[in-house]
Enzyme design. Structure first.
Site, PDB file in Angstrom:
ATOM      1  N   LYS A 144      -3.494 -12.002  11.528  1.00 59.21           N
ATOM      2  CA  LYS A 144      -3.791 -13.416  11.004  1.00 59.21           C
ATOM      3  C   LYS A 144      -3.191 -14.378  11.959  1.00 59.21           C
ATOM      4  O   LYS A 144      -4.082 -15.221  12.264  1.00 59.21           O
ATOM      5  CB  LYS A 144      -2.935 -13.521   9.676  1.00 59.21           C
TER       6      LYS A 144
ATOM      7  N   ASP B  74      -0.696  -6.485   9.823  1.00 59.43           N
ATOM      8  CA  ASP B  74      -1.392  -7.683   9.383  1.00 59.43           C
ATOM      9  C   ASP B  74      -1.035  -9.046   9.820  1.00 59.43           C
ATOM     10  O   ASP B  74      -1.938  -9.784  10.171  1.00 59.43           O
ATOM     11  CB  ASP B  74      -0.819  -7.312   7.936  1.00 59.43           C
TER      12      ASP B  74
ATOM     13  N   GLU C  70       0.728  -1.113   0.071  1.00 61.69           N
ATOM     14  CA  GLU C  70       0.206  -0.100  -0.097  1.00 61.69           C
ATOM     15  C   GLU C  70       1.089   1.287  -0.041  1.00 61.69           C
ATOM     16  O   GLU C  70       2.041   1.366   0.538  1.00 61.69           O
ATOM     17  CB  GLU C  70      -0.867   0.083   1.204  1.00 61.69           C
TER      18      GLU C  70
END
Lengths: 413, 413
Positions: A204, A200, A189
């Protein structure tokens, strides 16, 4: 006919549309029903699309989809935690099955979604939220978590940062150049913070460890350190040690329901499976009391693998082949004291001044943690003996005035 | 209460008994029923057992179990293809679900079992038959085969031979010593032919490729070459090339429904995932048109991992979470011409006579396939250019009179 409402027509959404379209005849034969995406939520009705889609099924009004009684399955592919949360809860309350690829929202509202799905007798499936095309959620649910005490889950769970580290190791790019390359390829990004600081991966890891431990593991309880401080000198030294840096999330749980979850750069050696997982690939490893260690490797992101996971979930909803989380998630696991975990570390302190190097050397020698010095010319860098992270942190504080760049990373056993 | 009949109380059978016993409370909570192994078939009622079991449930009469109307699930763990075939077909005809770990019988009677199960509305599950604790069958069925054209399946699918090759590479044992070590540890049978000649791997490859291709792939159509001809000089030379030998089954299928299945020793290089899969571990790789390459690693054999796979299947039967093979298996795939497959090969010809070495060298030079000579002292050994297997075979015939030991192996790209 089974009607599906698709929320979002970005990378994942258009991939889902394409796979269902390409495989429509086969799916009809397999399922005994025609699958039909009857409405698609988009932000802007009028922009050009990369997917060949009939514009009459596009809408910018989510409620038009959520209120449609013929739509039995909602695929959420818009990302984020605000609208996605509203739409998922609304869909489940209305008795619609939900399939999502959105790790942020799954991580944040896991318990609420699971309970809402159970209450409304719906499926809530999220295979695509972790590790793209790698079927780790089903694997955990169907094969491992039921019959094993799981002591460890770890993985390279972010394709963007694995790509960046690969470019730094294999192509000699520095961090900024590697990041730029990832951004140009659309992996990273514009604001890469969530990737490079490990948020991130932590999300997860929360999802996986919640399922594995049957305890709600919160994002705030996962420790994190990012990859932005790695410099070319580290790469040189670590190469000479026949190791690579991998950005790894790991979760350990002991028999007393105490856990330690961390996302951090880790040095892995040449004969480790992780050493060979490069570019945007992912790997997940699980240790269970019966199965031993199982590892799954594959493409952790990308349009087709992620969309494949979403469509697999859709098939499993229609065929009724999925687990309801019949057990209650506990809330009694405790974060363990990290002093229990002793590891070897790579420790690097940059300085241009030979006097400072000597001072650092003496300080660290007093700390008695050096196993092997790997550089005392351009930096003072060494491998530690097995020690706890807190000792490493103390040393870093002791010598910080003599160095203009300290970085350390755990070395995988 | 769900009653289970267990056929066989060897390694797998006793593992199944133990896991169900250990997890009985959890399983009851998960399933809403108590699971109970109510009868166990054994050959000899009176020998000492390694598992703590009530002798009153043992029987040496299979029909006593198969005729028992309260028994809904049969677990077949006796091995072989004679009695096992009779019991499985009898159970399915009587409407009982069958779970098996027996690759030989599944490979031989795949189509018959699947059709019989479908006809009688039963589950026929065999996760444990391939790669022990690695959930490759479910993975193929639930995630990949439905949504992907699968172009390749390959794997290290036999723990015994991977252990033997590991001992030869890492501990300097010759083939006979490594085999003996495997036999002493109980990995290898007294007659190791099925393992070392690749029959066991070929069976597993048939099962996987049948599911992947939706075509019945027969054992006789899988080509095989074994690992018994590898000598210490090969290990030395291949180590110097930074490769290892792995015993790999692979299945390739093209878009014209033509396939090539082979089990053979293959040289893999240091940066391959396969290089790091050692001891009795297994790996399976699948290439799908959407998911890309997915690889699963883990313990490919052993009591607990295999029993874990069996009990997972039992849970999935009870929860109804399994695929029926609703599609018909085709029978129209054809074996492709191997001349289409061009590879590099390692080729070794032993001879003690320098004249013979020179003759071989000239012969092979005439054949124009040498890329790099790796030894011309103790043997004449070289790496070929990319060429077809038939060319290699011809060369081997041409020079056979000048060598007392020719061996060649494909080098993985």
């Amino acid at each position: 006919m089974i009607e599906i409402g698709l929320l979002g027509l970005g990378t994942v959404g258009s991939g889902v549309y394409e796979i269902i379209h390409q495989r429509r005849n086969y799916l009809q034969e397999l399922l005994g029903y025609k699958i039909h995406i009857s409405k698609v939520l988009v932000k802007n009705l009028y922009i050009k699309r990369n997917v060949d889609i009939n514009r009459s099924i596009l809408t910018d009004n989510a409620m038009e989809i959520l209120r449609d009684k013929d739509i039995k399955i909602i695929v959420e592919a818009i990302g984020g935690t605000t609208d996605a949360y509203d739409y998922i809860t609304e869909a489940l309350r209305r008795g619609k099955h939900v399939v999502t690829a959105n790790k942020a929202v799954v991580c944040k509202y896991f318990k609420e979604f699971i309970e809402l799905a159970k209450k409304n007798n719906c499926a809530f499936l999220f295979e695509a939220s972790v590790a793209g095309g790698i079927p780790i959620i089903k694997e955990l649910m169907q094969n491992i978590s039921q019959l094993n005490d799981i002591s460890n889950i770890k993985g390279i769970l972010n394709g963007t940062t694995n790509y960046i580290l690969t470019k730094m190791f294999d192509n000699g790019l520095n961090y900024e150049e590697a990041l730029k390359s990832a951004q140009e390829l659309g992996f990273a990004e514009e604001d890469p913070t969530d990737d490079v600081e490990g948020v991130d991966i932590a999300r997860k890891l929360c999802i996986l460890s919640t399922i594995a431990s049957k305890n709600i593991i919160l994002l705030k309880n996962i420790k994190r350190s990012g990859i932005t401080k790695i410099i070319p000198r580290d790469i040189e030294l670590i190469k000479s040690l026949e190791h690579k840096i991998k950005f790894i999330g790991s979760f350990n749980m002991n028999r007393n329901n105490q856990y330690y979850g961390v996302v951090e750069p880790v040095l892995v050696k040449k004969d480790s499976i992780y050493y060979g997982v490069n570019e945007a690939n992912n790997v997940v490893s699980i240790k269970g009391s019966n199965v031993g260690e199982i590892q799954l490797l594959g493409q952790g992101a990308g349009k087709k693998p992620t969309a494949n996971a979403v469509v697999s979930d859709i098939i499993n909803v229609i065929k009724g082949i999925y687990y309801n989380y019949d057990f209650d998630f506990e809330d009694n696991a405790k974060v363990t004291n990290i002093d229990f975990y002793k590891n070897k570390y790579y420790f690097r302190a940059i300085t241009n001044d030979i006097n400072d190097i000597n001072i650092i050397k003496e300080q660290v020698k007093i700390g008695n943690i050096i196993d092997k010095i790997v550089d005392e010319k351009k930096s003072f860098s060494f491998i530690t003996k097995r020690t706890s992270l807190n000792v490493i942190k103390d040393i870093a504080i002791d010598i910080q005035n003599y160095s203009n760049g300290i970085w350390y990373a755990r070395i995988e056993k």
